[in-house]
Design a protein around this motif. Sequence first.
Motif, PDB file in Angstrom:
ATOM      1  N   GLY A   8     -15.105  -0.195 -19.324  1.00 25.55           N
ATOM      2  CA  GLY A   8     -15.637  -0.187 -20.679  1.00 25.55           C
ATOM      3  C   GLY A   8     -15.128  -1.398 -21.434  1.00 25.55           C
ATOM      4  N   ASP A   9     -14.539  -1.142 -22.615  1.00 28.59           N
ATOM      5  CA  ASP A   9     -14.025  -2.229 -23.437  1.00 28.59           C
ATOM      6  C   ASP A   9     -12.582  -2.597 -23.083  1.00 28.59           C
ATOM      7  OD1 ASP A   9     -16.411  -2.348 -24.832  1.00 28.59           O
ATOM      8  OD2 ASP A   9     -15.738  -0.938 -26.380  1.00 28.59           O
ATOM      9  N   VAL A  10     -11.999  -1.919 -22.094  1.00 25.93           N
ATOM     10  CA  VAL A  10     -10.600  -2.148 -21.751  1.00 25.93           C
ATOM     11  C   VAL A  10     -10.498  -2.907 -20.430  1.00 25.93           C
ATOM     12  CG1 VAL A  10      -8.349  -1.073 -21.361  1.00 25.93           C
ATOM     13  CG2 VAL A  10      -9.995   0.029 -22.902  1.00 25.93           C
ATOM     14  N   SER A  11      -9.687  -3.933 -20.435  1.00 28.28           N
ATOM     15  CA  SER A  11      -9.369  -4.652 -19.209  1.00 28.28           C
ATOM     16  C   SER A  11      -8.031  -4.123 -18.706  1.00 28.28           C
ATOM     17  CB  SER A  11      -9.285  -6.162 -19.471  1.00 28.28           C
ATOM     18  OG  SER A  11      -8.966  -6.858 -18.290  1.00 28.28           O
ATOM     19  N   ILE A  12      -8.075  -3.384 -17.583  1.00 26.18           N
ATOM     20  CA  ILE A  12      -6.880  -2.743 -17.056  1.00 26.18           C
ATOM     21  C   ILE A  12      -6.177  -3.679 -16.085  1.00 26.18           C
ATOM     22  CG2 ILE A  12      -5.978  -0.830 -15.652  1.00 26.18           C
ATOM     23  CD1 ILE A  12      -6.855   0.131 -18.344  1.00 26.18           C
ATOM     24  N   PHE A  13      -4.937  -4.008 -16.390  1.00 24.21           N
ATOM     25  CA  PHE A  13      -4.075  -4.755 -15.473  1.00 24.21           C
ATOM     26  C   PHE A  13      -3.425  -3.761 -14.526  1.00 24.21           C
ATOM     27  CE2 PHE A  13       0.199  -6.084 -14.305  1.00 24.21           C
ATOM     28  CZ  PHE A  13       0.014  -7.380 -13.843  1.00 24.21           C
ATOM     29  N   TYR A  14      -3.375  -4.103 -13.226  1.00 26.07           N
ATOM     30  CA  TYR A  14      -2.714  -3.191 -12.291  1.00 26.07           C
ATOM     31  C   TYR A  14      -2.087  -3.951 -11.137  1.00 26.07           C
ATOM     32  CZ  TYR A  14      -6.970  -3.312  -9.280  1.00 26.07           C
ATOM     33  OH  TYR A  14      -8.016  -3.682  -8.468  1.00 26.07           O
ATOM     34  N   ARG A  15      -1.128  -3.290 -10.510  1.00 21.97           N
ATOM     35  CA  ARG A  15      -0.417  -3.813  -9.353  1.00 21.97           C
ATOM     36  C   ARG A  15      -0.853  -3.008  -8.131  1.00 21.97           C
ATOM     37  NH1 ARG A  15       4.436  -6.447 -11.905  1.00 21.97           N
ATOM     38  NH2 ARG A  15       4.194  -5.958 -14.131  1.00 21.97           N
ATOM     39  N   GLU A  16      -1.022  -3.694  -6.995  1.00 20.77           N
ATOM     40  CA  GLU A  16      -1.502  -3.028  -5.791  1.00 20.77           C
ATOM     41  C   GLU A  16      -0.805  -3.591  -4.573  1.00 20.77           C
ATOM     42  OE1 GLU A  16      -5.753  -1.883  -3.609  1.00 20.77           O
ATOM     43  OE2 GLU A  16      -5.689  -3.509  -5.084  1.00 20.77           O
ATOM     44  N   ALA A  17      -0.437  -2.705  -3.663  1.00 26.11           N
ATOM     45  CA  ALA A  17       0.147  -3.127  -2.394  1.00 26.11           C
ATOM     46  C   ALA A  17      -0.116  -2.051  -1.355  1.00 26.11           C
ATOM     47  CB  ALA A  17       1.651  -3.370  -2.539  1.00 26.11           C
ATOM     48  N   GLY A  18      -0.119  -2.452  -0.093  1.00 21.57           N
ATOM     49  CA  GLY A  18      -0.329  -1.507   0.995  1.00 21.57           C
ATOM     50  C   GLY A  18      -1.787  -1.405   1.408  1.00 21.57           C
ATOM     51  N   SER A  19      -1.997  -0.863   2.582  1.00 21.87           N
ATOM     52  CA  SER A  19      -3.340  -0.740   3.142  1.00 21.87           C
ATOM     53  C   SER A  19      -4.073   0.466   2.582  1.00 21.87           C
ATOM     54  CB  SER A  19      -3.244  -0.602   4.665  1.00 21.87           C
ATOM     55  OG  SER A  19      -4.494  -0.263   5.227  1.00 21.87           O
ATOM     56  N   ARG A  20      -5.365   0.285   2.331  1.00 23.68           N
ATOM     57  CA  ARG A  20      -6.194   1.411   1.891  1.00 23.68           C
ATOM     58  C   ARG A  20      -6.403   2.440   3.003  1.00 23.68           C
ATOM     59  NH1 ARG A  20      -9.830   1.503  -2.654  1.00 23.68           N
ATOM     60  NH2 ARG A  20      -9.209  -0.065  -4.177  1.00 23.68           N
ATOM     61  N   HIS A  49      -3.932   3.834   4.344  1.00 24.88           N
ATOM     62  CA  HIS A  49      -2.829   4.766   4.118  1.00 24.88           C
ATOM     63  C   HIS A  49      -3.134   5.650   2.903  1.00 24.88           C
ATOM     64  CE1 HIS A  49      -0.022   1.687   6.225  1.00 24.88           C
ATOM     65  NE2 HIS A  49      -0.460   2.587   7.084  1.00 24.88           N
ATOM     66  N   PRO A  50      -2.437   6.781   2.764  1.00 26.00           N
ATOM     67  CA  PRO A  50      -2.626   7.608   1.563  1.00 26.00           C
ATOM     68  C   PRO A  50      -2.337   6.818   0.293  1.00 26.00           C
ATOM     69  CG  PRO A  50      -1.370   8.792   3.229  1.00 26.00           C
ATOM     70  CD  PRO A  50      -1.470   7.370   3.702  1.00 26.00           C
ATOM     71  N   THR A  51      -3.165   7.020  -0.708  1.00 27.37           N
ATOM     72  CA  THR A  51      -3.002   6.319  -1.982  1.00 27.37           C
ATOM     73  C   THR A  51      -2.071   7.082  -2.906  1.00 27.37           C
ATOM     74  OG1 THR A  51      -5.175   5.270  -1.848  1.00 27.37           O
ATOM     75  CG2 THR A  51      -4.213   5.504  -4.044  1.00 27.37           C
ATOM     76  N   VAL A  52      -1.212   6.346  -3.601  1.00 23.55           N
ATOM     77  CA  VAL A  52      -0.359   6.902  -4.657  1.00 23.55           C
ATOM     78  C   VAL A  52      -0.678   6.156  -5.949  1.00 23.55           C
ATOM     79  CG1 VAL A  52       1.985   7.406  -5.445  1.00 23.55           C
ATOM     80  CG2 VAL A  52       1.466   7.419  -2.987  1.00 23.55           C
ATOM     81  N   ILE A  68       7.026  -0.070  -5.535  1.00 18.72           N
ATOM     82  CA  ILE A  68       5.764  -0.417  -4.856  1.00 18.72           C
ATOM     83  C   ILE A  68       6.025  -1.046  -3.484  1.00 18.72           C
ATOM     84  CG2 ILE A  68       3.729  -1.902  -4.962  1.00 18.72           C
ATOM     85  CD1 ILE A  68       3.670  -1.362  -8.008  1.00 18.72           C
ATOM     86  N   PRO A  69       6.800  -2.134  -3.389  1.00 20.51           N
ATOM     87  CA  PRO A  69       7.021  -2.713  -2.062  1.00 20.51           C
ATOM     88  C   PRO A  69       7.855  -1.819  -1.148  1.00 20.51           C
ATOM     89  CG  PRO A  69       8.319  -3.866  -3.717  1.00 20.51           C
ATOM     90  CD  PRO A  69       7.398  -2.959  -4.458  1.00 20.51           C
ATOM     91  N   ALA A  70       8.668  -0.920  -1.732  1.00 10.69           N
ATOM     92  CA  ALA A  70       9.504  -0.040  -0.911  1.00 10.69           C
ATOM     93  C   ALA A  70       8.682   0.951  -0.115  1.00 10.69           C
ATOM     94  CB  ALA A  70      10.513   0.690  -1.789  1.00 10.69           C
ATOM     95  N   LEU A  71       7.476   1.296  -0.599  1.00  9.21           N
ATOM     96  CA  LEU A  71       6.642   2.307   0.057  1.00  9.21           C
ATOM     97  C   LEU A  71       5.315   1.749   0.565  1.00  9.21           C
ATOM     98  CD1 LEU A  71       7.225   5.378  -2.305  1.00  9.21           C
ATOM     99  CD2 LEU A  71       8.198   4.984  -0.041  1.00  9.21           C
ATOM    100  N   HIS A 130      -0.692   3.335   0.106  1.00  8.99           N
ATOM    101  CA  HIS A 130      -1.478   2.393  -0.696  1.00  8.99           C
ATOM    102  C   HIS A 130      -1.077   2.629  -2.147  1.00  8.99           C
ATOM    103  CE1 HIS A 130      -5.595   1.480  -2.661  1.00  8.99           C
ATOM    104  NE2 HIS A 130      -4.915   0.359  -2.551  1.00  8.99           N
ATOM    105  N   MET A 131      -0.358   1.687  -2.721  1.00  4.38           N
ATOM    106  CA  MET A 131       0.268   1.866  -4.032  1.00  4.38           C
ATOM    107  C   MET A 131      -0.561   1.187  -5.121  1.00  4.38           C
ATOM    108  SD  MET A 131       3.042   3.525  -3.090  1.00  4.38           S
ATOM    109  CE  MET A 131       4.404   3.356  -4.263  1.00  4.38           C
TER     110      MET A 131
END
Length: 290
Positions: free
Chosen positions: A17-29, A31-34, A51-54, A59-60
């Motif tokens: 919508g009108d919001v630009s969401i910043f996010y961090r992502e690591a890991g393979s899709r 794998h289970p997503t958290v 994030i990098p620890a898991l 998928h973080m």
Amino acid sequence: MSKHIPFETALRRAEVGDVSIFYREAGSREHPTVLLLHGFPASSHQFRHLIPALADCCHMIAPDLPGFGFSTAPEDFNYSFDSLAKTIEAFTDAIGLTRYAIYVFDYGAPVGLRLALARPGAITAIVSQNGNAYEEGLSDGWAQTKAYWANPSPTNREVMRGMLTLEATRWQYTHGARDETQVAPEAYWLDYALMSRPGNADIQLDLIASYASNIGLYPRIHQYFRERQPPLLAVWGANDPFFLPAGAEAFRRDLPKAEVHFLDAGHFALETHGREIADLMRAFLGRHLA
């Protein structure tokens, strides 16, 4: 040639919508997503070590809520917990998440649990790190805030500005920590700097007022727990001045199989006990999501 860094965290944006969401992502899709949901007055920055620890097994994904971190803060956005949850729900659609575990902390709890009410089939497991869902978890430190809920007058609203100072922000991070020197100062300085942007104080005051709606939602959340029995890990900073250990123990009332662990930590337990939390999560998610 630079050496490859395994599980490097990618920094991304999604337009919702009108919001630009910043996010961090690591890991393979594969794998289970958290889905990691931060609290007040923080951002996805609080998950910078988790994030990098898991990421080798999960998928973080860690978004910044609207008005927090590096997500945008539109002036005409309705800064309520209902709106935050609906935006994050739309965010999961935008990036193609259909099933995921949630890690909920502080403000992230009412956001994440609203997602669970809206889409119970999407939630595979819940990790609650000082993410409250029971009235007995609320400490006496909420007295001033409850007075604001009961009478949101300009005077009471002005009093709540005391929660937005640098000293109050630093105290939230360090109070109850076994060793304050383990708390990185850039964490609370970043939160304070972002809250100091023009207009952000009023966003935070609106959300403090809206928090009362979360208490009224507790009975529906408890019903969801009883009916769906999601796997739940409560890992709690036992010295939290806001959310008491009784709030973690209360999960067992509706979720008899809930796993509850207490750490000698304060509200921001990840700052001092990140490795312990990662280890508990790895074992818990491995049992329930493998």
